[in-house]
Motif scaffolding. Structure first.
Motif, mmCIF file in Angstrom:
data_model
loop_
_atom_site.group_PDB
_atom_site.id
_atom_site.type_symbol
_atom_site.label_atom_id
_atom_site.label_comp_id
_atom_site.label_asym_id
_atom_site.label_seq_id
_atom_site.Cartn_x
_atom_site.Cartn_y
_atom_site.Cartn_z
ATOM 1 N N GLY A 141 2.744 -31.465 -51.369
ATOM 2 C CA GLY A 141 3.359 -32.607 -52.060
ATOM 3 C C GLY A 141 4.458 -32.175 -53.009
ATOM 4 O O GLY A 141 5.583 -32.704 -52.980
ATOM 5 N N THR A 142 4.158 -31.187 -53.869
ATOM 6 C CA THR A 142 5.195 -30.714 -54.796
ATOM 7 C C THR A 142 6.327 -30.049 -54.019
ATOM 8 O O THR A 142 7.493 -30.137 -54.421
ATOM 9 C CB THR A 142 4.608 -29.712 -55.811
ATOM 10 O OG1 THR A 142 3.881 -28.694 -55.105
ATOM 11 C CG2 THR A 142 3.704 -30.401 -56.819
ATOM 12 N N GLU A 173 2.766 -21.737 -49.146
ATOM 13 C CA GLU A 173 2.357 -21.993 -50.526
ATOM 14 C C GLU A 173 1.929 -20.721 -51.263
ATOM 15 O O GLU A 173 1.222 -19.869 -50.699
ATOM 16 C CB GLU A 173 1.191 -22.987 -50.565
ATOM 17 C CG GLU A 173 1.590 -24.412 -50.316
ATOM 18 C CD GLU A 173 0.527 -25.386 -50.786
ATOM 19 O OE1 GLU A 173 -0.213 -25.069 -51.731
ATOM 20 O OE2 GLU A 173 0.440 -26.481 -50.195
ATOM 21 N N ARG A 174 2.331 -20.635 -52.520
ATOM 22 C CA ARG A 174 1.831 -19.572 -53.417
ATOM 23 C C ARG A 174 0.305 -19.670 -53.432
ATOM 24 O O ARG A 174 -0.229 -20.749 -53.620
ATOM 25 C CB ARG A 174 2.394 -19.801 -54.809
ATOM 26 C CG ARG A 174 1.892 -18.877 -55.885
ATOM 27 C CD ARG A 174 2.493 -19.163 -57.249
ATOM 28 N NE ARG A 174 2.175 -20.490 -57.748
ATOM 29 C CZ ARG A 174 2.419 -20.868 -59.011
ATOM 30 N NH1 ARG A 174 2.984 -20.027 -59.882
ATOM 31 N NH2 ARG A 174 2.119 -22.085 -59.418
ATOM 32 N N ASN A 226 -3.487 -30.914 -45.934
ATOM 33 C CA ASN A 226 -3.570 -29.979 -47.088
ATOM 34 C C ASN A 226 -4.925 -30.292 -47.707
ATOM 35 O O ASN A 226 -5.119 -31.405 -48.217
ATOM 36 C CB ASN A 226 -2.414 -30.282 -48.029
ATOM 37 C CG ASN A 226 -2.355 -29.415 -49.272
ATOM 38 O OD1 ASN A 226 -1.717 -29.816 -50.238
ATOM 39 N ND2 ASN A 226 -2.976 -28.253 -49.308
ATOM 40 N N GLY A 267 0.549 -31.975 -55.646
ATOM 41 C CA GLY A 267 0.901 -33.369 -55.363
ATOM 42 C C GLY A 267 -0.066 -34.041 -54.406
ATOM 43 O O GLY A 267 -0.583 -35.135 -54.697
ATOM 44 N N ASN A 285 -5.727 -22.443 -56.614
ATOM 45 C CA ASN A 285 -5.389 -22.069 -55.238
ATOM 46 C C ASN A 285 -6.558 -21.328 -54.597
ATOM 47 O O ASN A 285 -7.454 -20.833 -55.289
ATOM 48 C CB ASN A 285 -4.170 -21.136 -55.233
ATOM 49 C CG ASN A 285 -2.858 -21.884 -55.380
ATOM 50 O OD1 ASN A 285 -2.674 -22.967 -54.828
ATOM 51 N ND2 ASN A 285 -1.950 -21.306 -56.147
HETATM 52 N N1 LIG Z 1 0.194 -23.652 -54.058
HETATM 53 C C1 LIG Z 1 0.722 -24.448 -55.180
HETATM 54 C C2 LIG Z 1 -0.352 -25.444 -55.687
HETATM 55 C C3 LIG Z 1 -0.691 -26.522 -54.660
HETATM 56 C C4 LIG Z 1 0.514 -27.355 -54.298
HETATM 57 C C5 LIG Z 1 0.396 -28.233 -53.044
HETATM 58 N N2 LIG Z 1 -0.857 -28.171 -52.319
HETATM 59 C C6 LIG Z 1 0.829 -29.666 -53.318
HETATM 60 O O1 LIG Z 1 0.371 -30.598 -52.615
HETATM 61 O O2 LIG Z 1 1.690 -29.848 -54.212
HETATM 62 C C7 LIG Z 1 1.144 -23.496 -56.317
HETATM 63 O O3 LIG Z 1 0.647 -22.358 -56.352
HETATM 64 O O4 LIG Z 1 1.954 -23.936 -57.152
#
Ligand SMILES: N[C@H](CCC[C@H](N)C(=O)O)C(=O)O
Length: 276
Positions: free
Chosen positions: A220-221, A210-211, A13, A76, A66
């Motif tokens: 991560g989240t 992912e959004r 990522n 995360g 993003n």
């Molecule tokens: N696309 C996610 C943000 C990045 C989350 C992801 N890359 C991580 O590692 O948590 C959103 O729009 O909420």
């Protein structure tokens, strides 16, 4: 504007990380999209900015965009990279670093090697706070898509996640269902979409659409949200190995109001300068 940056990733990522303390940074959605473009720019899933904090009790402000230019509440994998970036750039020498995001405060614990553990805070489950359109809070919600009814969990880690349980992650219809769920009207701020295959009470496979970025090699989240959903469905124990296409994270959650903890690696690929 000429900017110094680091290209980093957490299990694939990938990020453009920019220090806005030692240099003047003026970004907008269009400039973020240019940086994130994999042909006309540097290329990344998210652009991450290091700023001075507004809260005197924390060390830095952590701003997240993003690839589509949208600013979001949490990232995360980016938080782990953030910890090693600010130490490598000598912006701090601390082993425990507190950062404020748009959704709250994260505590980054630098471990041996490239490992970082992040206290991601407690999961948010009230529909209005995710946000998700539902009259009442539930472990599982029906979501009507494309003439079918999916059973999803809805969890926020500061950013919104929908989690589906699938029999086989590799064969899951991520490209077809991901964008439809991401943009579903029941998620007024859109949503990240996790496809979780439960291997045992201590291990899952996970893919995340992912959004604002599409399917990534790790989220991560998303890993945190999937473990929370799995525990609420009584499918998982409190420490879970999450196998993502880019590698594995360890997620711990004791339930209730306990914080979710995520541990995993970070990597810096190269540093550079870019003219915007
Ligand atoms: N696309 C996610 C943000 C990045 C989350 C992801 N890359 C991580 O590692 O948590 C959103 O729009 O909420």
């Amino acid at each position: 504007m000429r900017l110094r940056f680091s290209k980093m990733h957490g299990l694939g990522n990938d990020f453009v990380m920019i220090d806005a303390i030692s240099q003047k940074v003026r970004l907008n959605a269009d400039k973020v999209r240019k940086l994130a473009d994999r042909r006309f720019g540097i290329g990344c899933d998210q652009v991450l900015i290091v700023e001075e904090p507004s809260n005197p009790d924390v060390d830095f402000r952590y701003r997240i965009y993003n690839a589509d230019g949208s600013e979001v509440e949490n990232c995360g994998n980016g938080a782990r990279c953030f910890a090693n970036f600010v130490r490598e750039r000598k912006l701090t020498g601390k082993q425990v670093i507190k950062v404020e995001t748009a959704s709250g405060i994260l505590e980054l614990h630098v471990k041996r090697g490239d490992q970082v553990q992040v206290d991601m805070g407690k999961p948010i489950l009230a529909p209005a706070d995710i946000p998700f359109n539902s009259q009442q809070q539930s472990t599982i919600y029906p979501l009507h898509i494309d003439g079918q009814t999916l059973q999803i969990s809805a969890v926020s880690m500061g950013n919104p996640h929908a989690v589906l349980v699938v029999d086989n992650c590799a064969a899951a219809p991520v490209e077809r269902l991901g964008p439809q769920i991401e943009n579903h009207p029941d998620f007024p701020n859109r949503v990240n979409v996790g496809f979780m295959e439960v291997l045992s009470r201590t291990e899952i496979n996970l893919r995340v659409y992912e959004r604002g970025a599409g399917e990534t090699l790790a989220c991560g989240t998303g890993a945190c949200a999937a473990v929370v959903a799995g525990r609420l469905r009584d499918l998982l124990d409190s420490t879970v190995t999450v196998n993502l296409p880019g590698g594995a994270l360890v997620i711990e959650w004791a339930g209730g109001d306990h914080p979710v903890r995520m541990t995993g690696p970070t990597a810096q690929v190269f540093q550079g300068q870019v003219k915007l």
